[in-house]
Design an enzyme around this catalytic site. Structure first.
Site, PDB file in Angstrom:
ATOM      1  N   GLY A  78     -48.401 -54.019  66.854  1.00 48.24           N
ATOM      2  CA  GLY A  78     -47.548 -53.784  65.693  1.00 48.24           C
ATOM      3  C   GLY A  78     -48.049 -54.461  64.437  1.00 48.24           C
ATOM      4  N   LYS A  85     -37.358 -55.191  74.435  1.00 46.35           N
ATOM      5  CA  LYS A  85     -38.158 -55.938  75.409  1.00 46.35           C
ATOM      6  C   LYS A  85     -37.352 -56.248  76.668  1.00 46.35           C
ATOM      7  CE  LYS A  85     -40.995 -58.916  73.754  1.00 46.35           C
ATOM      8  NZ  LYS A  85     -42.232 -58.156  74.065  1.00 46.35           N
ATOM      9  N   LYS A  88     -49.027 -57.620  79.708  1.00 44.44           N
ATOM     10  CA  LYS A  88     -48.758 -56.896  78.462  1.00 44.44           C
ATOM     11  C   LYS A  88     -48.848 -57.880  77.300  1.00 44.44           C
ATOM     12  CE  LYS A  88     -46.268 -55.487  74.895  1.00 44.44           C
ATOM     13  NZ  LYS A  88     -45.447 -56.223  73.916  1.00 44.44           N
ATOM     14  N   GLY A 120     -46.783 -59.115  70.051  1.00 46.19           N
ATOM     15  CA  GLY A 120     -46.547 -60.080  68.987  1.00 46.19           C
ATOM     16  C   GLY A 120     -47.757 -60.236  68.093  1.00 46.19           C
ATOM     17  N   ASP A 158     -44.022 -52.328  75.764  1.00 51.47           N
ATOM     18  CA  ASP A 158     -43.312 -52.843  76.942  1.00 51.47           C
ATOM     19  C   ASP A 158     -42.988 -51.701  77.903  1.00 51.47           C
ATOM     20  OD1 ASP A 158     -43.302 -55.462  75.957  1.00 51.47           O
ATOM     21  OD2 ASP A 158     -41.418 -55.174  74.896  1.00 51.47           O
TER      22      ASP A 158
END
EC number: 2.7.2.8
Length: 258
Positions: free
Chosen positions: A45, A217, A8, A11, A162
């Site tokens: 994001g 997370k 995954k 960030g 996540d």
């Protein structure tokens, strides 16, 4: 076929060409020396934030999750399933990796329902059908899956990446690594915690050491470890030289225990 490994990505990784170069070089090295099939799950994001800023749209979060009003889901879908997904496919192509871009709804791979009306078009991911992705893996493809899903009623949903990766790992019986900006979960002194249990996580959340997005997370990783019945790793993409060892099961960040 060996059980797959889901990586995954999160960030600011998608915003950094240097980081993407390191990651895909590590993926090439791993694929050359191991037969294990890989799957990438990603959010994006930072891509969404840039787009929203450019359109002068507010970004609201609740408990670390992005609030997604009906008038923003099309924009977020375009950013995640479009720009972010195709950027990763372009990097795969550059490194001669045969990749296929998907979203959670393709082949009903991950089932999605609305999480909370107050969050708008934010979905809860649950295991779905492994058929499509297993077929791709058996034929040597690298599936690259965005965290956009769709409900049975046909509503597009933005899913925490996540949680999406956890549901897909449960679907495929896969191992899971959550790659992020940080080298794992840090204690109050900024030191990496090598192993984490649910009790330890609850304690650190109560103490305010684990906050905001990291709570989401950690909870996703704990949920994954419980669901899969095996540890889940949270680690950084910043140390490229460690990635092949990490993909091979060596703990490099924080190992979340079931």
């Amino acid at each position: 076929m060996m059980n797959p490994l889901i990586i995954k990505l999160g960030g600011v990784l998608l915003d950094s060409e240097e980081a993407l170069e390191r990651l895909f070089s590590a993926l090439v090295n791993y694929r050359e020396s191991h037969q294990r099939p890989l799957v990438i799950v990603h959010g994006g994001g930072c891509v969404v934030d840039e787009l929203m800023k450019g359109l002068n749209l507010p970004v609201k979060k609740k408990n670390g999750l992005r609030v997604t009003p009906a008038d923003q889901i099309d924009i977020i879908t375009g950013a995640l399933a479009g720009t972010a997904n195709k950027t990763l496919l372009a990097w795969a192509k550059k490194h001669q990796i045969a990749a296929v871009g998907l979203f959670l709804g393709d082949g009903d791979s991950v089932k999605v329902t609305q999480l909370d009306e107050e969050l708008g078009h934010v979905g809860l991911a649950q295991p779905g059908s492994p058929k499509l992705i297993n077929s791709l893996l058996e034929n040597g493809y690298l599936p690259v899956v965005s965290s956009i899903g769709v409900t049975d009623e046909g509503q597009l949903m933005n899913v925490n990446a996540d949680q999406a990766a956890t549901a897909l790992a449960a679907t495929l019986g896969a191992d899971l690594i959550l790659l992020s900006d940080v080298s794992g979960i840090l204690d109050g002194k900024g030191q990496r915690i090598a192993e984490m249990t649910a009790a330890k996580a609850e304690q650190l959340i109560e103490q305010g050491i684990i906050t905001d997005g990291m709570i989401v997370k950690v909870n996703a990783a704990l949920d994954a470890a419980r669901t899969l019945g095996r540890p889940v790793d949270i680690a950084s993409w910043r140390h490229a030289e460690q990635l092949p060892a990490l993909f091979n099961g060596m703990p490099m960040g924080t190992r979340i225990l079931a």
